[in-house]
Write an enzyme that holds these catalytic residues in place. Structure first.
Site, PDB file in Angstrom:
ATOM      1  CG  ASP A  13      52.116   7.354  38.270  1.00  0.00           C
ATOM      2  OD1 ASP A  13      52.241   7.368  39.499  1.00  0.00           O
ATOM      3  OD2 ASP A  13      52.753   8.094  37.500  1.00  0.00           O
ATOM      4  CE  LYS A  16      53.286   0.430  41.657  1.00  0.00           C
ATOM      5  NZ  LYS A  16      53.167   1.415  40.575  1.00  0.00           N
ATOM      6  N   GLY A  40      53.362   7.340  44.987  1.00  0.00           N
ATOM      7  CA  GLY A  40      52.105   7.947  45.426  1.00  0.00           C
ATOM      8  C   GLY A  40      50.968   7.008  45.099  1.00  0.00           C
ATOM      9  CG  HIS A  41      50.333   3.391  46.262  1.00  0.00           C
ATOM     10  ND1 HIS A  41      50.819   2.361  47.020  1.00  0.00           N
ATOM     11  CD2 HIS A  41      50.919   3.281  45.070  1.00  0.00           C
ATOM     12  CE1 HIS A  41      51.681   1.661  46.298  1.00  0.00           C
ATOM     13  NE2 HIS A  41      51.758   2.206  45.110  1.00  0.00           N
ATOM     14  CD  GLN A 224      59.080   4.462  42.719  1.00  0.00           C
ATOM     15  OE1 GLN A 224      59.787   3.572  43.142  1.00  0.00           O
ATOM     16  NE2 GLN A 224      58.543   5.363  43.498  1.00  0.00           N
TER      17      GLN A 224
END
Ligand code: IMP
Length: 433
Positions: A13, A16, A40-41, A224
């Protein structure tokens, strides 16, 4: 430079997605090499907001080719849902999204097992706080060599092998006193998904190595972060893949000596989701203030993230195990309104001050942060566009992070949008144009 890996330097988180989005302006290829839809982006492009879990965020830029490498685990239903959302946003992915035939599949029984393990109410078992996407069980099947791979979808015996796996995993679910899955429902869901996925499944190892030999620009997009690496992270509170830079080689088939640059992404403070030790965690109003300003809720699960000050011991370790050449420091603007800002420079463990990260989780859990305090800048930074625009106290803060982590900051991010990004004088010349 043609090949770059982008790695999370903390517990994931780090933002990225946005940095990949900014850097892909130069790259022709973007490859995911590990993990699945546990990631999750969130990427903002103009007024549109995309939350991507599995598909590289490079897909949002026209003309870029994206790869899900052999090191990934692909949940067919999750993948297709995401693909539909990207298409609904008007993005054309035709001919520029490929899945490795060697990538593992994360199937409904993996999700069921992940949930079953997390729900176990047993004082002897460790609760990891997973995303419940079936990631651990899918990688476990890979290692025990019973996993199904994307390439298996192209074979005539796929259904038969799927049925064997469903039967075996249902037996395990019974052992966990959990409801079993209806084999027919799973088979029809997975076969329907496979029909849509088949045209995208190919030998990406060959594709990407051909691109490397042609000197094309490739960005390996880590998911991650370093502290969630199965080997180098805060085991057992980790994910099940190699999130560190070495994973880019094993997870795509591009040899390590072809990877030329490693960029670390770190937030200007620290967060983590899930269980496990977190030395600089702030269980107080300051932690809440960071969470609120930083909107610190998981993109995948919506869980609130735990927040704390920047941990330079963790970041220094990330520089070491990844070979980080330079940092992208994100969410700097979140610290705009603090009188003073702390940085953890070392840990105190058993009455000693240590500057490195202990390998065992019990020793890591016993570490107390040693802080130094710097003046805050108390000025909004989101409108800053150059290094010189940043307040002096803010630049001093970045300089201190560089000193403590032994790597320069080439990019700082002062807001979620593409243009809320500053390339510092230390960014590689090719980025500064
Ligand atoms: P899993 O990857 O779902 O097995 O979860 C293992 C650990 O990694 C948990 O602590 C999760 O919260 C964490 N994790 C997995 N993916 C991410 C991510 O993208 N960002 C932050 N933490 C993650």
């Amino acid at each position: 430079m043609a090949t770059r890996v982008l790695i999370g330097g903390q517990w994931g988180d780090e933002g990225k997605g946005k940095i990949v989005d900014v850097l892909t302006e130069r790259a022709s290829w973007i490859a995911r090499f590990q993990g699945g839809n546990n990631a999750g982006h969130t990427v903002k492009v103009g007024d549109s907001k995309y939350v991507l879990h599995l598909i590289p965020s490079g897909i949002l830029r026209e003309g870029k080719t994206c790869i899900l490498g052999n090191g990934c685990v692909i949940d067919p239903a999750g993948f297709l849902k995401e693909l539909d959302e990207v298409h609904a946003g008007g993005v054309n992915t035709s001919g520029r999204l490929w899945i490795s035939d060697r990538a593992q599949l994360a199937l409904p029984y993996h999700r069921a097992l992940d949930g079953a393990r997390e729900n176990r109410d047993c004082k002897d078992s460790v609760k990891i706080g997973t995303t419940r996407r079936g990631i651990g069980p899918a990688y476990a099947d890979k290692m025990t060599r019973i996993g199904l791979r994307a390439g298996d979808m192209l074979e005539a015996d796929f259904e038969e092998r799927l049925r064997v796996n469903i039967r075996e995993h249902n037996e395990t679910l019974v052992g966990h006193h959990c409801p079993t899955l209806d084999p027919e429902a799973v088979v029809s869901e997975v076969l329907a998904a496979s029909e849509r996925m088949k045209p995208l499944i190919t030998d990406t190892t060959l594709l990407i190595n051909t691109a490397v030999l042609k000197g094309e620009e490739i960005l390996f997009e880590g998911a991650q972060g370093t502290m969630l690496d199965i080997d180098h992270g805060s085991y057992p509170y980790v994910t099940s893949s190699n999130t560190t830079s070495g994973g880019a080689a094993t997870g795509t088939g591009v040899p390590p000596n072809r990877i030329e640059d490693v960029i670390g992404v770190a937030k200007a403070y620290t967060t983590r989701v899930g269980e496990g030790p977190f030395p600089t965690e702030l269980d107080d109003d300051t932690g809440l203030k960071i969470a609120k300003i930083g909107d610190e809720f998981g993109a995948t699960t919506g869980r609130p993230r735990r927040c704390g000050w920047f941990d330079a011991v963790v970041a220094r370790y990330a520089v070491m195990v990844n070979g980080i050449n330079w940092w992208a420091i994100t969410k700097l603007d979140v610290l705009d309104d603090f009188d003073t800002i702390k940085i953890c420079t070392a840990y105190e463990l058993d009455g000693e001050v240590i500057e490195f990260l202990p390998g065992h989780i019990n020793r890591f859990a016993a570490c107390k942060p040693v802080y130094e305090e710097m003046p805050g800048w108390k000025t909004p930074t989101t409108a800053c566009r150059t290094w010189e625009d940043l307040p002096e106290a803010c630049r001093n803060y970045i300089h201190r992070l560089e000193e403590l982590t032994c790597a320069p900051a080439g990019l700082v991010s002062v807001g979620p949008k593409r243009d809320e990004t500053i390339l510092t004088p230390k960014a590689p010349a090719e980025f500064r144009g």
